[in-house]
Design a protein around this motif. Structure first.
Motif, mmCIF file in Angstrom:
data_model
loop_
_atom_site.group_PDB
_atom_site.id
_atom_site.type_symbol
_atom_site.label_atom_id
_atom_site.label_comp_id
_atom_site.label_asym_id
_atom_site.label_seq_id
_atom_site.Cartn_x
_atom_site.Cartn_y
_atom_site.Cartn_z
ATOM 1 N N PRO A 1 0.828 -1.209 0.000
ATOM 2 C CA PRO A 1 0.000 0.000 0.000
ATOM 3 C C PRO A 1 0.865 1.262 0.000
ATOM 4 O O PRO A 1 1.860 1.349 0.722
ATOM 5 C CB PRO A 1 -0.792 -0.125 1.308
ATOM 6 C CG PRO A 1 -0.801 -1.591 1.612
ATOM 7 C CD PRO A 1 0.533 -2.088 1.156
ATOM 8 N N LEU B 1 0.734 5.728 -0.312
ATOM 9 C CA LEU B 1 0.016 7.001 -0.281
ATOM 10 C C LEU B 1 0.895 8.052 -0.949
ATOM 11 O O LEU B 1 2.065 8.222 -0.577
ATOM 12 C CB LEU B 1 -0.283 7.406 1.160
ATOM 13 C CG LEU B 1 -0.880 8.806 1.383
ATOM 14 C CD1 LEU B 1 -2.220 8.953 0.692
ATOM 15 C CD2 LEU B 1 -1.015 9.099 2.891
ATOM 16 N N THR C 1 2.269 9.363 10.266
ATOM 17 C CA THR C 1 1.246 8.338 10.035
ATOM 18 C C THR C 1 1.781 6.920 10.209
ATOM 19 O O THR C 1 1.043 5.955 9.980
ATOM 20 C CB THR C 1 0.633 8.480 8.628
ATOM 21 O OG1 THR C 1 1.650 8.236 7.632
ATOM 22 C CG2 THR C 1 0.038 9.864 8.427
ATOM 23 N N SER D 1 -3.414 -2.407 4.457
ATOM 24 C CA SER D 1 -4.415 -1.493 3.914
ATOM 25 C C SER D 1 -5.044 -0.615 4.979
ATOM 26 O O SER D 1 -5.353 0.557 4.734
ATOM 27 C CB SER D 1 -5.506 -2.298 3.193
ATOM 28 O OG SER D 1 -4.984 -2.986 2.094
ATOM 29 N N GLU D 2 -5.260 -1.158 6.180
ATOM 30 C CA GLU D 2 -5.865 -0.352 7.249
ATOM 31 C C GLU D 2 -4.986 0.833 7.599
ATOM 32 O O GLU D 2 -5.473 1.948 7.796
ATOM 33 C CB GLU D 2 -6.128 -1.225 8.475
ATOM 34 C CG GLU D 2 -7.259 -2.228 8.300
ATOM 35 C CD GLU D 2 -7.570 -2.975 9.589
ATOM 36 O OE1 GLU D 2 -6.999 -2.612 10.637
ATOM 37 O OE2 GLU D 2 -8.388 -3.914 9.535
ATOM 38 N N LEU E 1 -2.840 2.277 5.626
ATOM 39 C CA LEU E 1 -2.887 3.211 4.502
ATOM 40 C C LEU E 1 -4.115 4.106 4.588
ATOM 41 O O LEU E 1 -4.013 5.337 4.477
ATOM 42 C CB LEU E 1 -2.903 2.437 3.184
ATOM 43 C CG LEU E 1 -3.249 3.250 1.933
ATOM 44 C CD1 LEU E 1 -2.167 4.271 1.630
ATOM 45 C CD2 LEU E 1 -3.467 2.325 0.731
ATOM 46 N N HIS E 2 -5.287 3.509 4.776
ATOM 47 C CA HIS E 2 -6.511 4.302 4.779
ATOM 48 C C HIS E 2 -6.574 5.237 5.988
ATOM 49 O O HIS E 2 -7.040 6.375 5.873
ATOM 50 C CB HIS E 2 -7.726 3.384 4.730
ATOM 51 C CG HIS E 2 -7.806 2.597 3.452
ATOM 52 N ND1 HIS E 2 -7.715 3.200 2.210
ATOM 53 C CD2 HIS E 2 -7.940 1.265 3.213
ATOM 54 C CE1 HIS E 2 -7.808 2.278 1.265
ATOM 55 N NE2 HIS E 2 -7.941 1.098 1.842
ATOM 56 N N ALA E 3 -6.075 4.787 7.123
ATOM 57 C CA ALA E 3 -6.028 5.659 8.300
ATOM 58 C C ALA E 3 -5.099 6.838 8.042
ATOM 59 O O ALA E 3 -5.392 7.976 8.419
ATOM 60 C CB ALA E 3 -5.570 4.869 9.522
ATOM 61 N N ALA F 1 -4.300 8.153 5.063
ATOM 62 C CA ALA F 1 -4.909 9.056 4.093
ATOM 63 C C ALA F 1 -5.957 9.941 4.748
ATOM 64 O O ALA F 1 -6.035 11.151 4.475
ATOM 65 C CB ALA F 1 -5.521 8.241 2.946
ATOM 66 N N GLU F 2 -6.766 9.362 5.629
ATOM 67 C CA GLU F 2 -7.788 10.149 6.322
ATOM 68 C C GLU F 2 -7.156 11.193 7.229
ATOM 69 O O GLU F 2 -7.614 12.336 7.302
ATOM 70 C CB GLU F 2 -8.688 9.215 7.128
ATOM 71 C CG GLU F 2 -9.591 8.340 6.261
ATOM 72 C CD GLU F 2 -10.377 7.338 7.083
ATOM 73 O OE1 GLU F 2 -10.265 7.366 8.331
ATOM 74 O OE2 GLU F 2 -11.115 6.524 6.478
ATOM 75 N N THR G 1 -4.194 7.127 -3.317
ATOM 76 C CA THR G 1 -3.823 5.859 -2.691
ATOM 77 C C THR G 1 -3.763 4.775 -3.751
ATOM 78 O O THR G 1 -4.433 4.841 -4.784
ATOM 79 C CB THR G 1 -4.822 5.440 -1.603
ATOM 80 O OG1 THR G 1 -6.126 5.287 -2.211
ATOM 81 C CG2 THR G 1 -4.898 6.495 -0.493
#
Length: 272
Positions: free
Chosen positions: A158, A160, A226, A247-248, A250-252, A254-255, A268
């Motif tokens: 993953p 970003l 991050t 992936s978790e 990565l998404h955290a 990005a948010e 992403t």
């Protein structure tokens, strides 16, 4: 035909010396994200290019840009009408224009095959174009056009991408490099993996890019917060990337970055 112009990142970029021809001797580890600009082609009486998308307004004369030059560089039996969805920022260290040219080369290859000297034709368009044609993890030397593909243990990782929406022209960043050779990029043979090469490497253009574009330092700091296993500037900036183990995460990340800096550009994806 449809093709993605995969975003290029430099997992490491070592600048070794200035050459007599004005270029720089480089050692770099290219990798590619599974997303980027999008191109579509339909037959036409003559070549033409239309652009749309978030960053289309940053492209001037369509046939003065690298997509038009790529079309002119390759003989074809028919004209092509190319529609370019410009999703990657311009002058961003992602090889956006080079990636677009690489996508044209791949579509020509799919349609009728490439000429034997395709790599030389690609290199004349830009130092990153041959790597962008391949769009696979590879080591680049010379000016970045001498390529050695490597099997990557980072495929599927993953990633970003973050850009502060500030363009950084490549030339001034290279001109601002202090001329100090900080040593060779670790070899694949010595490290045994692309991940180890990336972690042991560096980007020698980060300091001059930050001097020209201070927001690069803010992006790197935000990404470091991050929890990635690697955060680094790509190419000559201003885009920076961060790699994560899941992936978790990565998404955290990005948010968190989007909340902290809603004006920044984010993408992403996963490494190819």
């Amino acid at each position: 035909m449809n093709e993605t112009a995969f975003a290029k990142i430099n997992l490491a970029l070592h600048v070794r010396r200035r050459r007599a021809d004005g270029y720089h001797e480089l050692e770099t580890l290219f990798a590619f994200v599974d997303d980027g600009d999008r191109l579509s082609v339909t037959p036409a009486a003559a070549d033409r290019l239309t652009t749309h998308g978030a960053f289309a307004g940053m492209i001037g004369d369509p046939f003065g840009n690298i997509v038009g030059k790529a079309l002119s560089a390759l003989p074809r039996e028919e004209g092509w009408a190319v529609a370019l969805d410009k999703r990657l920022p311009v002058a961003a260290g992602l090889g956006g224009g080079s990636a677009d040219a690489g996508a044209v080369f791949r579509m020509v290859d799919r349609r009728q095959g490439l000429p034997a000297d395709w790599q030389a034709r690609a290199a004349r368009l830009g130092a990153d174009v041959p790597a962008c044609v391949l769009s696979t993890t590879c080591i680049g030397t010379g000016t970045g056009t001498d390529l050695a593909p490597v099997d990557s243990d980072l495929a599927g990782t993953p990633v970003l991408l973050v850009n502060p929406r500030v363009g950084v022209p490549t030339g001034p960043v290279f001109q601002a490099w202090d001329g100090r050779d900080r040593g060779a990029m670790p070899s694949f043979e010595a490290t045994g993996s692309v991940r180890a090469m990336a972690l042991a490497g560096r980007n020698d253009l980060e300091a001059p890019a930050i001097a020209i574009c201070p927001p690069v330092a803010q992006v790197l700091a935000a990404l470091a917060d991050t929890g990635p296993f690697l955060a680094r500037m790509s190419g000559s900036g201003a885009t920076c990337f961060a790699l994560y183990d899941g992936s978790e995460a990565l998404h955290a990340a990005a948010e968190a970055v989007a909340r902290r800096q809603p004006g920044w550009w984010l993408m992403t994806g996963r490494l190819r």
